[in-house]
Enzyme design. Sequence first.
Site, mmCIF file in Angstrom:
data_model
loop_
_atom_site.group_PDB
_atom_site.id
_atom_site.type_symbol
_atom_site.label_atom_id
_atom_site.label_comp_id
_atom_site.label_asym_id
_atom_site.label_seq_id
_atom_site.Cartn_x
_atom_site.Cartn_y
_atom_site.Cartn_z
ATOM 1 N N HIS A 103 26.355 40.926 20.080
ATOM 2 C CA HIS A 103 27.103 39.674 20.253
ATOM 3 C C HIS A 103 28.338 39.597 19.355
ATOM 4 O O HIS A 103 28.630 38.535 18.792
ATOM 5 C CB HIS A 103 26.158 38.494 20.001
ATOM 6 C CG HIS A 103 26.492 37.243 20.740
ATOM 7 N ND1 HIS A 103 27.675 36.549 20.567
ATOM 8 C CD2 HIS A 103 25.800 36.549 21.676
ATOM 9 C CE1 HIS A 103 27.673 35.482 21.342
ATOM 10 N NE2 HIS A 103 26.551 35.458 22.027
ATOM 11 N N GLU A 110 29.143 40.996 26.374
ATOM 12 C CA GLU A 110 27.735 41.301 26.112
ATOM 13 C C GLU A 110 27.155 42.041 27.311
ATOM 14 O O GLU A 110 26.908 41.447 28.350
ATOM 15 C CB GLU A 110 26.964 40.002 25.875
ATOM 16 C CG GLU A 110 27.549 39.120 24.788
ATOM 17 C CD GLU A 110 27.145 37.657 24.960
ATOM 18 O OE1 GLU A 110 25.948 37.369 25.041
ATOM 19 O OE2 GLU A 110 28.041 36.807 25.033
ATOM 20 N N ARG A 169 19.864 33.618 28.943
ATOM 21 C CA ARG A 169 18.940 32.495 29.144
ATOM 22 C C ARG A 169 17.754 32.803 30.051
ATOM 23 O O ARG A 169 17.857 33.626 30.967
ATOM 24 C CB ARG A 169 19.715 31.321 29.749
ATOM 25 C CG ARG A 169 20.717 30.747 28.781
ATOM 26 C CD ARG A 169 21.605 29.707 29.429
ATOM 27 N NE ARG A 169 22.505 29.142 28.441
ATOM 28 C CZ ARG A 169 23.613 29.754 28.005
ATOM 29 N NH1 ARG A 169 23.951 30.933 28.478
ATOM 30 N NH2 ARG A 169 24.367 29.176 27.089
ATOM 31 N N HIS A 198 18.806 33.778 24.002
ATOM 32 C CA HIS A 198 18.969 34.830 22.996
ATOM 33 C C HIS A 198 17.736 35.045 22.107
ATOM 34 O O HIS A 198 17.858 35.231 20.890
ATOM 35 C CB HIS A 198 20.181 34.532 22.113
ATOM 36 C CG HIS A 198 21.499 34.618 22.826
ATOM 37 N ND1 HIS A 198 21.700 35.354 23.957
ATOM 38 C CD2 HIS A 198 22.714 34.048 22.537
ATOM 39 C CE1 HIS A 198 22.969 35.241 24.347
ATOM 40 N NE2 HIS A 198 23.602 34.446 23.519
HETATM 41 C C1 GLA Z 1 26.270 33.380 24.751
HETATM 42 C C2 GLA Z 1 26.008 32.281 25.680
HETATM 43 C C3 GLA Z 1 26.941 31.187 25.356
HETATM 44 C C4 GLA Z 1 26.810 30.788 23.932
HETATM 45 C C5 GLA Z 1 27.079 31.905 23.063
HETATM 46 C C6 GLA Z 1 26.898 31.488 21.625
HETATM 47 O O1 GLA Z 1 27.432 34.022 25.079
HETATM 48 O O2 GLA Z 1 26.118 32.628 27.020
HETATM 49 O O3 GLA Z 1 26.693 30.108 26.182
HETATM 50 O O4 GLA Z 1 25.520 30.354 23.684
HETATM 51 O O5 GLA Z 1 26.217 32.949 23.405
HETATM 52 O O6 GLA Z 1 27.396 30.241 21.373
#
Ligand code: GLA
Length: 362
Positions: free
Chosen positions: A190, A327, A91, A116
């Site tokens: 991811h 991730e 984010r 993302h």
């Molecule tokens: C990432 C984010 C989560 C969520 C996933 C997909 O891991 O941190 O909050 O958005 O992607 O749902």
Amino acid sequence: METTDAQQGKDFIEKRIFGKMPDGQTVEKYTLRNASGMEIDVITYGGIITRWTAPDKNGSYEDIVLGFDDLQQYLDGNPYFGALIGRYGNRIANGKFSLDGETYTLATNDGENHLHGGEKGFDKVLWQAKGESVADGASLELTYTSADGEEGYPGKLDVKVTYTLTGDNELDVRYEATTDKPTIVNLTQHSYFNLSGDFTQSVLDHELFLDADAYLPVDGGLIPTGELRAVSGTPFDFKQPKMMGKEINAENEQLALGKGYDHCWVLNPKEGNYGLAAAAYHPKTGRLLEVYTNEPGIQFYSGNFLDGTLPAQKGGTYGQRAGFCLETQHYPDTPNQEGFPSVRLNPGETYSSRTTFKLSTK
Ligand code: GLA
């Protein structure tokens, strides 16, 4: 005796048509194989890993990543299953950041924040692909050029991601990028793993190790507060392997905010700047996944937002916590946080990130 193609490694990679985009462009699916029998399917849409088979302790291979069998299901929307994430994984607060005095505005596609890469991140674009067999395995090079201003980011970004499946059941993922203007980059992968191979089961019975003494607590929008908080004595302590589900329902403000684990851990520094960051183990099947990286952080997401609405590949649906993500990345919201390691990329420099997923059994 004649040498077979397999001995020469020639058929360790195979290309097929996976589907067509609404505008008619073809999406290809590459199957990477290795000499021991592991298979990984990657499609050129989003660089998505749609299938990844791994043996259990009895040598029985099963798919261990959540995904779909056809393109339309990916196009219909899903929470980044198996995809490449960019330009900025995780984010950015309020979809805004400044660079050299200029403010840039990105899509706010996660409440008031940017997540993302935006509306059409690297998970939703078509990549150019070039596959080849390597010793005992196969390699797939994916390239994509993101135009200056795409999704609000400055600079034309040339990106290359190379997936290499080795003979040792490792998937080595190398990310590279160059830009023609100062910009920010934070790429990741991811995949949602479920090492049981049974996607109707939750992953809470997996044991997790994270080589991190601290994590980044977040606010209500899952933006780091800037604090590096010690994990000791909290549900965030995975310094010794612990079941993912052991404390996930503990009374804890941070778990409440993430609806479970959805946080970035601050990885302990590694000698040579690359090493083991995380390991997940499924005792029943004996499958062990180790994650090595040169990144300073890792987001452990326990699949909290999966809600049973998406159909699972082998029947049933993907329920809450049917998969977990590890991730590797720089910290979320770095452009707005003083003191986090920089995500800036200048012209003339090459962004270079590496993550290796190693599967074995014990
Ligand atoms: C990432 C984010 C989560 C969520 C996933 C997909 O891991 O941190 O909050 O958005 O992607 O749902």
